[in-house]
Design a protein around this motif. Structure first.
Motif, PDB file in Angstrom:
ATOM      1  N   GLU A  16      11.544  -0.701  93.675  1.00  0.00           N
ATOM      2  CA  GLU A  16      12.569  -1.036  94.665  1.00  0.00           C
ATOM      3  C   GLU A  16      13.955  -0.603  94.187  1.00  0.00           C
ATOM      4  O   GLU A  16      14.909  -0.595  94.952  1.00  0.00           O
ATOM      5  N   PHE A  17      14.055  -0.279  92.906  1.00  0.00           N
ATOM      6  CA  PHE A  17      15.336   0.106  92.326  1.00  0.00           C
ATOM      7  C   PHE A  17      15.727   1.526  92.732  1.00  0.00           C
ATOM      8  O   PHE A  17      14.894   2.306  93.188  1.00  0.00           O
ATOM      9  N   LYS A  18      16.990   1.854  92.524  1.00  0.00           N
ATOM     10  CA  LYS A  18      17.473   3.226  92.702  1.00  0.00           C
ATOM     11  C   LYS A  18      17.469   3.924  91.347  1.00  0.00           C
ATOM     12  O   LYS A  18      17.990   3.392  90.368  1.00  0.00           O
ATOM     13  N   ARG A  19      16.892   5.120  91.297  1.00  0.00           N
ATOM     14  CA  ARG A  19      16.862   5.871  90.030  1.00  0.00           C
ATOM     15  C   ARG A  19      18.157   6.671  89.908  1.00  0.00           C
ATOM     16  O   ARG A  19      18.275   7.746  90.474  1.00  0.00           O
ATOM     17  N   GLU A  20      19.107   6.115  89.162  1.00  0.00           N
ATOM     18  CA  GLU A  20      20.451   6.699  89.073  1.00  0.00           C
ATOM     19  C   GLU A  20      20.841   7.094  87.648  1.00  0.00           C
ATOM     20  O   GLU A  20      21.885   7.692  87.423  1.00  0.00           O
ATOM     21  N   ILE A  21      20.025   6.746  86.651  1.00  0.00           N
ATOM     22  CA  ILE A  21      20.409   6.937  85.250  1.00  0.00           C
ATOM     23  C   ILE A  21      19.724   8.177  84.671  1.00  0.00           C
ATOM     24  O   ILE A  21      18.491   8.280  84.693  1.00  0.00           O
ATOM     25  N   GLY A  22      20.533   9.104  84.167  1.00  0.00           N
ATOM     26  CA  GLY A  22      19.998  10.293  83.511  1.00  0.00           C
ATOM     27  C   GLY A  22      19.979  10.130  82.001  1.00  0.00           C
ATOM     28  O   GLY A  22      20.183   9.032  81.473  1.00  0.00           O
ATOM     29  N   VAL A  23      19.758  11.234  81.274  1.00  0.00           N
ATOM     30  CA  VAL A  23      19.695  11.182  79.810  1.00  0.00           C
ATOM     31  C   VAL A  23      21.024  10.716  79.228  1.00  0.00           C
ATOM     32  O   VAL A  23      21.061   9.813  78.381  1.00  0.00           O
ATOM     33  N   PHE A  24      22.134  11.319  79.692  1.00  0.00           N
ATOM     34  CA  PHE A  24      23.444  10.923  79.157  1.00  0.00           C
ATOM     35  C   PHE A  24      23.747   9.463  79.484  1.00  0.00           C
ATOM     36  O   PHE A  24      24.303   8.744  78.665  1.00  0.00           O
ATOM     37  N   GLY A  25      23.350   9.029  80.676  1.00  0.00           N
ATOM     38  CA  GLY A  25      23.543   7.632  81.049  1.00  0.00           C
ATOM     39  C   GLY A  25      22.762   6.708  80.127  1.00  0.00           C
ATOM     40  O   GLY A  25      23.251   5.647  79.725  1.00  0.00           O
ATOM     41  N   GLY A  26      21.534   7.123  79.772  1.00  0.00           N
ATOM     42  CA  GLY A  26      20.721   6.337  78.845  1.00  0.00           C
ATOM     43  C   GLY A  26      21.339   6.271  77.455  1.00  0.00           C
ATOM     44  O   GLY A  26      21.386   5.211  76.826  1.00  0.00           O
ATOM     45  N   VAL A  27      21.822   7.427  76.987  1.00  0.00           N
ATOM     46  CA  VAL A  27      22.498   7.470  75.686  1.00  0.00           C
ATOM     47  C   VAL A  27      23.742   6.580  75.700  1.00  0.00           C
ATOM     48  O   VAL A  27      24.041   5.875  74.723  1.00  0.00           O
ATOM     49  N   SER A  28      24.458   6.582  76.818  1.00  0.00           N
ATOM     50  CA  SER A  28      25.670   5.768  76.943  1.00  0.00           C
ATOM     51  C   SER A  28      25.364   4.273  76.900  1.00  0.00           C
ATOM     52  O   SER A  28      26.131   3.481  76.344  1.00  0.00           O
ATOM     53  N   ILE A  29      24.239   3.886  77.505  1.00  0.00           N
ATOM     54  CA  ILE A  29      23.843   2.472  77.455  1.00  0.00           C
ATOM     55  C   ILE A  29      23.526   2.061  76.018  1.00  0.00           C
ATOM     56  O   ILE A  29      23.988   1.022  75.532  1.00  0.00           O
ATOM     57  N   ILE A  30      22.745   2.901  75.319  1.00  0.00           N
ATOM     58  CA  ILE A  30      22.397   2.600  73.922  1.00  0.00           C
ATOM     59  C   ILE A  30      23.652   2.580  73.051  1.00  0.00           C
ATOM     60  O   ILE A  30      23.919   1.616  72.330  1.00  0.00           O
ATOM     61  N   GLY A  31      24.422   3.674  73.122  1.00  0.00           N
ATOM     62  CA  GLY A  31      25.635   3.766  72.301  1.00  0.00           C
ATOM     63  C   GLY A  31      26.667   2.729  72.684  1.00  0.00           C
ATOM     64  O   GLY A  31      27.361   2.181  71.821  1.00  0.00           O
ATOM     65  N   GLY A  32      26.753   2.446  73.995  1.00  0.00           N
ATOM     66  CA  GLY A  32      27.727   1.466  74.463  1.00  0.00           C
ATOM     67  C   GLY A  32      27.478   0.092  73.892  1.00  0.00           C
ATOM     68  O   GLY A  32      28.415  -0.657  73.586  1.00  0.00           O
ATOM     69  N   ILE A  33      26.204  -0.270  73.728  1.00  0.00           N
ATOM     70  CA  ILE A  33      25.856  -1.580  73.175  1.00  0.00           C
ATOM     71  C   ILE A  33      25.867  -1.547  71.642  1.00  0.00           C
ATOM     72  O   ILE A  33      26.353  -2.469  70.991  1.00  0.00           O
ATOM     73  N   MET A  34      25.349  -0.469  71.054  1.00  0.00           N
ATOM     74  CA  MET A  34      25.199  -0.407  69.590  1.00  0.00           C
ATOM     75  C   MET A  34      26.525  -0.220  68.861  1.00  0.00           C
ATOM     76  O   MET A  34      26.765  -0.849  67.830  1.00  0.00           O
ATOM     77  N   ILE A  35      27.370   0.683  69.355  1.00  0.00           N
ATOM     78  CA  ILE A  35      28.613   0.985  68.635  1.00  0.00           C
ATOM     79  C   ILE A  35      29.684  -0.019  69.036  1.00  0.00           C
ATOM     80  O   ILE A  35      30.280   0.073  70.102  1.00  0.00           O
ATOM     81  N   GLY A  36      29.903  -0.999  68.203  1.00  0.00           N
ATOM     82  CA  GLY A  36      30.922  -2.017  68.451  1.00  0.00           C
ATOM     83  C   GLY A  36      31.958  -2.021  67.343  1.00  0.00           C
ATOM     84  O   GLY A  36      32.099  -1.051  66.585  1.00  0.00           O
ATOM     85  N   SER A  37      32.649  -3.130  67.218  1.00  0.00           N
ATOM     86  CA  SER A  37      33.692  -3.242  66.195  1.00  0.00           C
ATOM     87  C   SER A  37      33.109  -3.204  64.785  1.00  0.00           C
ATOM     88  O   SER A  37      33.823  -2.971  63.812  1.00  0.00           O
ATOM     89  N   GLY A  38      31.794  -3.423  64.673  1.00  0.00           N
ATOM     90  CA  GLY A  38      31.150  -3.471  63.359  1.00  0.00           C
ATOM     91  C   GLY A  38      31.269  -2.193  62.558  1.00  0.00           C
ATOM     92  O   GLY A  38      31.167  -2.222  61.327  1.00  0.00           O
ATOM     93  N   ILE A  39      31.493  -1.057  63.235  1.00  0.00           N
ATOM     94  CA  ILE A  39      31.620   0.209  62.505  1.00  0.00           C
ATOM     95  C   ILE A  39      32.769   0.179  61.513  1.00  0.00           C
ATOM     96  O   ILE A  39      32.758   0.875  60.495  1.00  0.00           O
ATOM     97  N   PHE A  40      33.782  -0.681  61.752  1.00  0.00           N
ATOM     98  CA  PHE A  40      34.959  -0.740  60.895  1.00  0.00           C
ATOM     99  C   PHE A  40      34.818  -1.698  59.710  1.00  0.00           C
ATOM    100  O   PHE A  40      35.620  -1.652  58.796  1.00  0.00           O
TER     101      PHE A  40
END
Length: 462
Positions: A16-40
């Motif tokens: 029932e969902f809309k398929r709107e996420i591509g490869v870059f979108g998937g990478v952005s979700i992973i990186g968006g959650i994983m890369i936080g302030s902890g890198i510093f």
């Protein structure tokens, strides 16, 4: 012809969902959650645990990334074979029992997801305190407004959510890459990456034990890669794009973390690093930015931290409710959670309830204690997901597996043993939190039995 075949494949995967996420979108979700302030600052904890040995510290970052990658590859095989919303809940249900999958989802629904959203929402205004005068009340108000704003935004469809995630991903990388590039170019120090002294002092077994302890610290920086699988039904071509996004995302972040910490060693003298950490000043990346860019460096780090945290909050608000949707569709949760908005095709009720629980957690004290409760079972469920790969290969051999884990079965066995080791280590290091953490799944069992009894009663009367 290939396009026609692709359409047929996707139409067979009813959603029932809309398929709107591509490869870059998937990478952005992973990186968006994983890369936080902890890198510093997380590099300081890794260094502490390696007795300030640069070589072992870099190795810990690389091995932490490889472990996360192989965990991600297990999720990739399962997600490509069963492209359904809900992620690990779906795989645990199919491999073991619906109750096991439900408990993973229930733990995330009650505290894991909302607790992470609440903690990050509080962390964002806290990062701004050096520029804006905010007391505790102001921080909580800011956090609540952020949660409400992002929840409303995510109610307007996954395409808008994905666009915002893509923008925040690029925006956070700009200051981080500026600091990284500046440090590599301007750094005059050649860091000593040898491990011989530690081997001589602690022996092979002692060094391996030290390295394992450091890897655990690095793994916290890699947390978040499991969230992409919860939005599998919204990925354009999940059989191809999901594995690609996981491999590119986790692999790229591994390189980023290792290079960023190496760049720090290029700029800060060894004695300064040790002195800073021993005085509990863990923000080595901030110090590097200030040395390279002066006062503007502090602002650059703050900008990177704020954007990184913002992206993490949006990623969690986007991803987590899909698991609650899957719980409802499986039949053991509130039916309203399994309904999508007729126009925007998002689980609106799940999004709103997650926001309400997150706001309650923001207003409560001892937030860290609440979020720590789910750490034990999160690692336990990841262990069970990795084991689900061989279980489902035997149990469901007829499923088309367009992607398979590399170096099977050795890679799966090693990854499972590592996750099991983390579970056992956590239990002995903090038995109170580990035992207390079982309260959440215990409550979940009550919910499961209630809905199971209700479903059977409805079937008898139908």
């Amino acid at each position: 012809m290939n396009n026609q075949k692709h359409v047929q494949e996707l139409s067979s995967e009813r959603t029932e969902f809309k398929r709107e996420i591509g490869v870059f979108g998937g990478v952005s979700i992973i990186g968006g959650i994983m890369i936080g302030s902890g890198i510093f600052y997380l590099g300081s904890y890794v260094l502490q645990r390696t007795n300030y040995n640069y070589g072992l510290a870099i190795l810990a970052w690389v091995l932490g990334g490889i472990i996360s990658l192989f965990g991600g590859l297990c999720y990739a095989e399962l997600g490509a074979a069963m492209p359904k919303a809900g992620g690990r809940m779906v795989y645990l249900t199919e491999a073991y029992h619906p109750c096991v999958g439900f408990l993973a989802g229930f733990s995330d629904w009650l505290i894991g997801g909302p607790g992470s959203v609440a903690a990050l929402a509080i962390a964002l205004p806290t990062a701004l305190k050096s520029f804006v005068d905010l007391n505790n009340t102001g921080i909580k108000v800011f956090a609540i407004v952020l949660i409400i704003g992002l929840t409303i935004y995510n109610c307007y469809g996954v395409k808008l959510s994905s666009i915002l995630q893509n923008i925040s991903m690029v925006a956070k990388l700009v200051p981080i890459l500026l600091i990284l590039g500046g440090a590599l170019l301007c750094g005059k120090i050649t860091p000593d990456l040898s491990m011989g002294n530690e081997m001589a002092s602690h022996g092979t077994a002692g060094t391996i034990s030290m390295l394992a302890f450091a890897i655990v610290a690095s793994l916290w920086a890699y947390e978040g890669w499991t969230n992409l699988n919860t939005v599998t039904e919204e990925i354009k071509n999940p059989k191809r794009d999901l594995p690609l996004a996981l491999i590119i995302g986790i692999g790229g972040i591994t390189v980023l973390y290792a290079l960023f910490n190496y760049a720090i060693y290029r700029v800060l003298p060894y004695e300064t690093v040790v002195e800073m950490i021993k005085s509990e000043n863990y923000y080595l990346g901030t110090e590097v930015a200030k040395l390279i860019f002066g006062n503007a460096g502090g602002m650059l780090v703050t900008a990177a931290m704020v954007i990184a945290i913002f992206g993490s909050v949006n990623g969690l608000v986007l991803a987590q409710p899909r698991m609650y949707y899957a719980m409802s569709k499986e039949g053991h949760f509130f039916k309203s959670f399994g309904k999508l908005h007729p126009k925007y095709k998002v689980p609106t009720t799940a999004l709103i309830v997650q926001a309400i629980i997150s706001i309650i957690l923001v207003l409560m004290r001892d937030l860290d204690q609440l979020t720590n409760l789910v750490v034990f079972q999160t690692m336990l469920f990841n262990f069970l997901v990795v084991l689900a790969v061989p279980i489902l290969r035997k149990k469901m051999p007829e499923i088309e597996r367009t992607y398979k884990v590399w170096f099977y079965p050795v890679s799966v066995i090693i990854t499972a043993l590592i996750f099991l080791g983390l579970v056992i280590s956590t239990f002995f290091d903090d038995p109170v939190s580990a035992v207390t953490g079982f309260i959440v799944p215990a409550i979940g069992v009550v919910f499961y039995l209630y809905f199971d009894k209700k479903n059977k009663k409805e079937e008898r009367t139908a």
